[in-house]
Design a protein around this motif. Structure first.
Motif, PDB file in Angstrom:
ATOM      1  N   UNK A  97       0.842  -1.696  -0.226  1.00 41.77           N
ATOM      2  CA  UNK A  97      -0.495   0.105   0.191  1.00 41.77           C
ATOM      3  C   UNK A  97       0.644   1.152  -0.359  1.00 41.77           C
ATOM      4  N   UNK A  98       0.258   2.102  -0.698  1.00 42.90           N
ATOM      5  CA  UNK A  98       1.633   3.535  -0.841  1.00 42.90           C
ATOM      6  C   UNK A  98       1.619   4.217   0.766  1.00 42.90           C
ATOM      7  N   UNK A  99       2.233   3.780   1.539  1.00 44.31           N
ATOM      8  CA  UNK A  99       3.305   4.753   2.736  1.00 44.31           C
ATOM      9  C   UNK A  99       2.100   5.265   2.827  1.00 44.31           C
ATOM     10  N   UNK A 100       1.613   5.036   4.740  1.00 41.76           N
ATOM     11  CA  UNK A 100       1.698   7.420   5.074  1.00 41.76           C
ATOM     12  C   UNK A 100       1.890   7.413   5.461  1.00 41.76           C
ATOM     13  N   UNK A 101       2.304   8.336   5.526  1.00 37.73           N
ATOM     14  CA  UNK A 101       3.075   9.748   5.204  1.00 37.73           C
ATOM     15  C   UNK A 101       2.801   9.916   7.380  1.00 37.73           C
ATOM     16  N   UNK A 102       1.893   9.971   7.635  1.00 38.72           N
ATOM     17  CA  UNK A 102       1.533  10.551   8.879  1.00 38.72           C
ATOM     18  C   UNK A 102       1.064   9.565   9.882  1.00 38.72           C
ATOM     19  N   UNK A 103       1.589   7.993   8.917  1.00 36.83           N
ATOM     20  CA  UNK A 103       1.402   7.178  10.336  1.00 36.83           C
ATOM     21  C   UNK A 103       2.238   7.030  11.530  1.00 36.83           C
ATOM     22  N   UNK A 104       1.772   7.510  12.672  1.00 43.40           N
ATOM     23  CA  UNK A 104       2.670   7.662  13.898  1.00 43.40           C
ATOM     24  C   UNK A 104       2.808   6.157  14.546  1.00 43.40           C
TER      25      UNK A 104
END
Lengths: 258, 159
Positions: free
Chosen positions: B29-36
């Motif tokens: 999946x496209x990497x989520x930029x704001x995943x904490x």
């Protein structure tokens, strides 16, 4: 170090993982058993079961001739009386010619173009569902008997794998709801085994007859999964597994379900 | 790649065998930029996601919101106006007696860390671990970090 707690957790999770198919506790149960008495009555009375409107529409198409002057009825009789319920109940069957399983609707599509000379319909075209509902209803009461051995085996296995594989953002498999939690309530709705013996089935949720592949799409969408086109190889494999899973249950088309 | 640190290694291994972790055939999946990133230890996530403070009043709304937590679909909750709670999961009445805030957080965030075969979705699971997600939801978590904290804050009030 809480080794005891850890291994206990491991054992529990491994046990929970043995969700393998039809054990003795997983005798197939028709969705009918989960219906209220009122809905059962509605299903059984041809005049109050709204699914029979679709059966009638299918019957109409069955006798409508194509370009070459032939109709389904030309081979199978005006009311489809020459079709054997036993054969209907055995679908999907393996086609030597196509070298893959063919669903009942798939066979209707083949007749439609090859025998009637009509332009091809998309899988799950409304008329195709009408015809499928009519034909399957001819075998109402007959026990489902789908072959799972021989050349059908790999397709059955592929469908089985699909059934047990978690999918979508909600990360659930068919088996989670329709095997592990049968009888539990998801909000007000009782989870059934998700047996396919009533399909095409009249759904109270959308007030129309739904094909099995439509139901697959609805479930996958609910799980926020990428659903597929009706008639895809994956859905055909899943149909093989689902109908085989319903082996022994009587055909109820058109059933009424939530 | 190693943004995600399974503390409970053996459990993660069990998950691997069960197939509940995406295989090589899955497109990333496209990497989520704001995943904490978060870390579980001792069967809990002790610290709030992103050091956020949860609002229990908002959490109470989220647990019955079909598009959000929708906890009521499976759990009995002390929210009397929400009719027909589900019976798939255990009742959550008095849950704060039995589980600490950190234990509740791990269960909301990614219960599959504890029970790989659980039916319960991971509401703040690393999106890389979801399989075959519909385009609209790809690379996204089910809940935002703030929503997770709001729900955890409400759950801790269930004494």
């Amino acid at each position: 170090m809480p080794t005891g707690k850890l291994s206990l957790l491991l054992v529990t999770s491994l046990l929970a993982g043995t969700v393998s198919g039809a054990g003795p506790g997983n005798k197939p149960r028709s969705g009918y058993e989960f219906l209220s008495p009122e809905t059962r009555d509605m299903q059984e009375d041809e005049f109050s079961n709204p699914g029979f409107q679709t059966v009638d529409e299918g019957a109409e198409l069955f006798i409508t001739a194509g370009e070459n002057g032939k109709s389904c009825a030309s081979c199978h009789g005006d009311r489809g009386q020459k079709l054997k319920p036993r054969n209907i109940a055995s679908y999907p069957v393996y086609s030597e010619q196509l070298e893959k399983p063919v669903t009942l609707q798939g066979q209707i599509h083949r007749c439609w173009t090859e025998r009637l000379g009509k332009p091809a319909m998309k899988y799950d075209n409304k008329d195709a569902i009408r015809l499928e509902t009519f034909v399957r209803n001819l075998a109402e009461g007959r026990r489902i008997d789908v072959e799972t051995g021989g050349p059908m085996r790999p397709y059955y296995e592929a469908g089985r794998e699909f059934f047990y594989k978690p999918t979508g953002q909600l990360d659930m498999a068919c088996a989670h709801c329709h095997e592990q939690y049968v009888g539990a309530r998801l909000r007000a709705q009782v989870l059934t085994q998700g047996q396919s013996n009533g399909f095409p089935t009249y759904r109270l949720a959308n007030n129309r007859v739904n094909s099995l592949h439509e139901r697959f799409r609805q479930c996958q969408n609910l799980l926020r999964a990428q659903f597929q086109k009706a008639g895809s190889d994956d859905y055909i494999n899943l149909e093989v597994f689902m109908h085989a899973r319903s082996n022994g249950l009587r055909i109820e088309t058109p059933a009424i379900r939530f | 790649m190693n943004r995600y640190i399974p503390v409970l290694t053996s459990l993660a291994l069990a998950a691997l065998f069960s197939g509940s972790v995406p295989g090589a055939d899955q497109k990333a999946a496209p990497e989520s930029v704001d995943y904490i990133k978060w870390q579980a230890a001792g069967y809990a996530i002790a610290k709030p996601l992103g050091s956020l403070t949860g609002d229990p009043a908002v959490g109470r709304k989220l647990v019955v919101d079909r598009k959000k937590g929708n906890c009521i679909a499976c759990h009995l909750l002390p929210v009397p106006e929400a009719e027909f709670p589900g019976t798939v999961g255990p009742p959550l009445v008095g849950i704060a007696h039995r589980l600490s805030e950190g234990e509740l957080r791990l269960r909301v965030v990614d219960i599959k860390q504890l029970f790989p075969h659980s039916i319960m979705p991971g509401y703040y699971r690393n999106p890389e671990n979801y399989i075959n997600v519909k385009k609209k939801f790809r690379g996204k978590t089910i809940l935002s970090p703030q929503e997770v904290e709001d729900i955890v804050a409400w759950l801790t009030t269930l004494q």
